[in-house]
Design a protein around this motif. Structure first.
Motif, PDB file in Angstrom:
ATOM      1  N   GLN A  97      54.444  41.802  99.534  1.00 43.31           N
ATOM      2  CA  GLN A  97      55.261  42.158 100.699  1.00 43.31           C
ATOM      3  C   GLN A  97      56.356  43.137 100.271  1.00 43.31           C
ATOM      4  O   GLN A  97      56.845  43.036  99.138  1.00 43.31           O
ATOM      5  N   PRO A  98      56.762  44.046 101.192  1.00 44.37           N
ATOM      6  CA  PRO A  98      57.856  44.960 100.840  1.00 44.37           C
ATOM      7  C   PRO A  98      59.101  44.168 100.417  1.00 44.37           C
ATOM      8  O   PRO A  98      59.433  43.152 101.041  1.00 44.37           O
ATOM      9  N   GLY A  99      59.727  44.583  99.349  1.00 45.12           N
ATOM     10  CA  GLY A  99      60.969  43.933  98.905  1.00 45.12           C
ATOM     11  C   GLY A  99      60.757  42.677  98.079  1.00 45.12           C
ATOM     12  O   GLY A  99      61.727  42.023  97.699  1.00 45.12           O
ATOM     13  N   SER A 100      59.490  42.339  97.784  1.00 43.64           N
ATOM     14  CA  SER A 100      59.271  41.085  97.041  1.00 43.64           C
ATOM     15  C   SER A 100      58.989  41.330  95.561  1.00 43.64           C
ATOM     16  O   SER A 100      58.577  40.417  94.853  1.00 43.64           O
ATOM     17  N   THR A 101      59.212  42.572  95.106  1.00 50.07           N
ATOM     18  CA  THR A 101      59.080  42.851  93.670  1.00 50.07           C
ATOM     19  C   THR A 101      60.316  43.610  93.184  1.00 50.07           C
ATOM     20  O   THR A 101      60.940  44.343  93.954  1.00 50.07           O
ATOM     21  N   SER A 102      60.651  43.402  91.916  1.00 50.91           N
ATOM     22  CA  SER A 102      61.702  44.199  91.267  1.00 50.91           C
ATOM     23  C   SER A 102      61.171  44.669  89.931  1.00 50.91           C
ATOM     24  O   SER A 102      60.369  43.970  89.310  1.00 50.91           O
ATOM     25  N   PHE A 103      61.635  45.830  89.518  1.00 52.17           N
ATOM     26  CA  PHE A 103      61.230  46.371  88.216  1.00 52.17           C
ATOM     27  C   PHE A 103      62.481  46.677  87.426  1.00 52.17           C
ATOM     28  O   PHE A 103      63.371  47.373  87.912  1.00 52.17           O
ATOM     29  N   THR A 104      62.565  46.115  86.224  1.00 54.23           N
ATOM     30  CA  THR A 104      63.707  46.432  85.377  1.00 54.23           C
ATOM     31  C   THR A 104      63.164  46.805  84.011  1.00 54.23           C
ATOM     32  O   THR A 104      62.106  46.327  83.614  1.00 54.23           O
ATOM     33  N   ARG A 105      63.868  47.677  83.312  1.00 55.23           N
ATOM     34  CA  ARG A 105      63.318  48.160  82.043  1.00 55.23           C
ATOM     35  C   ARG A 105      63.916  47.464  80.833  1.00 55.23           C
ATOM     36  O   ARG A 105      65.136  47.343  80.731  1.00 55.23           O
ATOM     37  N   GLN A 106      63.051  47.071  79.924  1.00 54.03           N
ATOM     38  CA  GLN A 106      63.504  46.672  78.591  1.00 54.03           C
ATOM     39  C   GLN A 106      63.478  47.981  77.793  1.00 54.03           C
ATOM     40  O   GLN A 106      62.405  48.554  77.595  1.00 54.03           O
ATOM     41  N   GLN A 107      64.654  48.435  77.383  1.00 48.85           N
ATOM     42  CA  GLN A 107      64.691  49.795  76.833  1.00 48.85           C
ATOM     43  C   GLN A 107      64.012  49.916  75.473  1.00 48.85           C
ATOM     44  O   GLN A 107      63.555  50.974  75.086  1.00 48.85           O
ATOM     45  N   ALA A 108      63.963  48.809  74.725  1.00 43.82           N
ATOM     46  CA  ALA A 108      63.243  48.801  73.442  1.00 43.82           C
ATOM     47  C   ALA A 108      62.560  47.446  73.308  1.00 43.82           C
ATOM     48  O   ALA A 108      63.130  46.435  73.725  1.00 43.82           O
ATOM     49  N   PRO A 109      61.336  47.407  72.745  1.00 45.44           N
ATOM     50  CA  PRO A 109      60.607  46.127  72.667  1.00 45.44           C
ATOM     51  C   PRO A 109      61.162  45.231  71.568  1.00 45.44           C
ATOM     52  O   PRO A 109      60.614  45.116  70.474  1.00 45.44           O
ATOM     53  N   LEU A 110      62.286  44.561  71.872  1.00 46.03           N
ATOM     54  CA  LEU A 110      62.990  43.752  70.865  1.00 46.03           C
ATOM     55  C   LEU A 110      62.497  42.309  70.806  1.00 46.03           C
ATOM     56  O   LEU A 110      63.052  41.494  70.079  1.00 46.03           O
ATOM     57  N   GLY A 111      61.468  42.007  71.585  1.00 51.98           N
ATOM     58  CA  GLY A 111      60.912  40.647  71.559  1.00 51.98           C
ATOM     59  C   GLY A 111      60.847  40.041  72.953  1.00 51.98           C
ATOM     60  O   GLY A 111      61.544  40.492  73.871  1.00 51.98           O
ATOM     61  N   LEU A 112      60.016  38.993  73.085  1.00 50.85           N
ATOM     62  CA  LEU A 112      59.816  38.350  74.390  1.00 50.85           C
ATOM     63  C   LEU A 112      61.130  37.777  74.943  1.00 50.85           C
ATOM     64  O   LEU A 112      61.424  37.923  76.128  1.00 50.85           O
ATOM     65  N   GLY A 113      61.932  37.148  74.076  1.00 48.88           N
ATOM     66  CA  GLY A 113      63.196  36.569  74.530  1.00 48.88           C
ATOM     67  C   GLY A 113      64.100  37.644  75.121  1.00 48.88           C
ATOM     68  O   GLY A 113      64.725  37.448  76.180  1.00 48.88           O
ATOM     69  N   HIS A 114      64.126  38.785  74.485  1.00 44.45           N
ATOM     70  CA  HIS A 114      64.959  39.894  74.972  1.00 44.45           C
ATOM     71  C   HIS A 114      64.431  40.406  76.315  1.00 44.45           C
ATOM     72  O   HIS A 114      65.207  40.709  77.237  1.00 44.45           O
ATOM     73  N   ALA A 115      63.096  40.467  76.440  1.00 40.08           N
ATOM     74  CA  ALA A 115      62.495  40.941  77.706  1.00 40.08           C
ATOM     75  C   ALA A 115      62.915  40.011  78.854  1.00 40.08           C
ATOM     76  O   ALA A 115      63.310  40.480  79.924  1.00 40.08           O
ATOM     77  N   ILE A 116      62.875  38.703  78.613  1.00 37.24           N
ATOM     78  CA  ILE A 116      63.238  37.755  79.677  1.00 37.24           C
ATOM     79  C   ILE A 116      64.729  37.896  80.016  1.00 37.24           C
ATOM     80  O   ILE A 116      65.120  37.893  81.189  1.00 37.24           O
ATOM     81  N   TRP A 117      65.554  38.073  78.999  1.00 33.29           N
ATOM     82  CA  TRP A 117      67.004  38.224  79.191  1.00 33.29           C
ATOM     83  C   TRP A 117      67.297  39.431  80.095  1.00 33.29           C
ATOM     84  O   TRP A 117      68.252  39.425  80.881  1.00 33.29           O
ATOM     85  N   CYS A 118      66.465  40.487  79.991  1.00 27.87           N
ATOM     86  CA  CYS A 118      66.667  41.686  80.824  1.00 27.87           C
ATOM     87  C   CYS A 118      66.556  41.380  82.329  1.00 27.87           C
ATOM     88  O   CYS A 118      67.005  42.167  83.150  1.00 27.87           O
ATOM     89  N   ALA A 119      65.959  40.221  82.675  1.00 33.04           N
ATOM     90  CA  ALA A 119      65.789  39.879  84.105  1.00 33.04           C
ATOM     91  C   ALA A 119      66.943  39.018  84.625  1.00 33.04           C
ATOM     92  O   ALA A 119      66.921  38.582  85.777  1.00 33.04           O
TER      93      ALA A 119
END
Ligand code: UTP
Length: 297
Positions: A97-119
């Motif tokens: 649905q429109p508005g039901s997704t967000s995209f945020t960037r992990q600027q460097a692949p520093l690990g899964l924990g860091h990727a989750i923190w970016c959200a």
């Protein structure tokens, strides 16, 4: 009353090096299982689990994922002109649905924990789900839905687990269990990443589906690195386990780790066999293939 699980994080910022050169220009998550990209299976599972908003943590070269979940205006217009209603309906069915997704960037692949923190800002102060998008799960009921059903009774944090052969435990994150909570659920007392052969506390591997409380972000914010010099989600979950309840769910279904070649090919066969017309062609082909000597022989 436990706060509902409305949002899910799908971290898609990894490099996918195990699939090079395929993943040089195409994200790993867009490789196809039969006729759908891997990521579509995971989004469908999340939506079937009641998720209202999906946060994709992306990286450079991942724009095509965003396009995949958008309207393909020219294509859809052409399909409409040609009266290809079935194809149009298929595209609509899979579009969020429109508005039901967000995209945020992990600027460097520093690990899964860091990727989750970016959200963290998009998730805010509420419990949420994490679905690792290189794992797809074949089940009668969406794996996340099974987890949400358990969460409604237990609250806290939930990790999906699956049995692996004893001699394979050293390849996975393995949970240690204490009290049983329900037929397929127990309290987790510890987790061990890739235990040395013969030392695993159980034969239950962590499968890439989590329901976590928002306090995880405070722990991730310390940005401490762990195994491989990466910021690991497991390390923060272990810290959180000291003060919060974690439960395992042995879900009904089977996972396919599409981040490695054998898992990816197995998933193509398993999901392909669901289509009777494809199965009719695949079975004789597989019978023929298993009669052939292995390349190494
Ligand atoms: P993996 O380590 O399996 O994925 O991470 P990878 O790095 O893409 O693959 P290889 O090992 O190089 O082949 C598990 C999940 O975590 C995400 C990945 O996209 C994958 O979905 N991830 C990992 C991130 O989003 N950021 C990271 O820094 C690391």
């Amino acid at each position: 009353m436990n706060k509902p699980i409305r949002k899910a994080v799908l971290p898609v910022a990894g490099l996918g090096t195990r699939f090079l050169p395929a993943t040089k220009a195409v994200p790993k998550e867009m490789l196809t299982i039969v006729d759908r990209p891997i990521i579509q299976y995971v989004v469908d599972e999340a939506r079937a689990g009641g998720i209202e908003h999906i946060v994709f943590v992306t990286g450079r070269n991942k724009q095509v994922i965003e396009d995949h979940f958008d309207i393909a205006y020219e294509l859809e217009d052409t399909l409409r002109t040609r009266n290809k209603t079935a194809a149009l309906e298929l595209l609509e069915k899979h579009r969020p649905q429109p508005g039901s997704t967000s995209f945020t960037r992990q600027q460097a692949p520093l690990g899964l924990g860091h990727a989750i923190w970016c959200a963290r800002d998009i998730i805010g102060d509420e419990p949420f789900a994490i679905l690792l998008p290189d794992v797809i799960i074949k089940s009668q009921v969406s794996c996340l839905k099974q987890m949400v059903d358990l969460y409604e009774h237990t609250g806290g944090n939930i990790i999906a687990v699956e049995e692996v052969p004893e001699d394979q435990t050293h390849n996975y994150g393995i949970v240690e269990l204490s009290d049983r909570i329900a037929a397929n659920a127990s309290r987790i007392s510890n987790m061990v990443e890739k235990p040395a052969p013969g030392t695993a506390p159980s034969n239950l591997m962590i499968t890439g589906r989590y329901i976590l409380q928002p306090e995880i972000f405070d722990l991730l914010s310390s940005q401490d690195t762990g195994a491989g010099g990466e910021i690991q989600l497991t390390d923060s979950m272990l810290s959180m386990m000291k003060g919060q309840h974690f439960a395992s769910l042995k879900f009904e279904g089977r996972s396919y780790d599409c981040g490695n070649k054998a898992g990816f090919l197995s998933a193509n066969i398993a999901f392909g066999m669901d289509d009777p017309k494809l199965a009719e062609q695949l079975v004789p082909f597989m019978e023929e293939m298993i009669k052939q000597p292995l390349a190494a022989e």
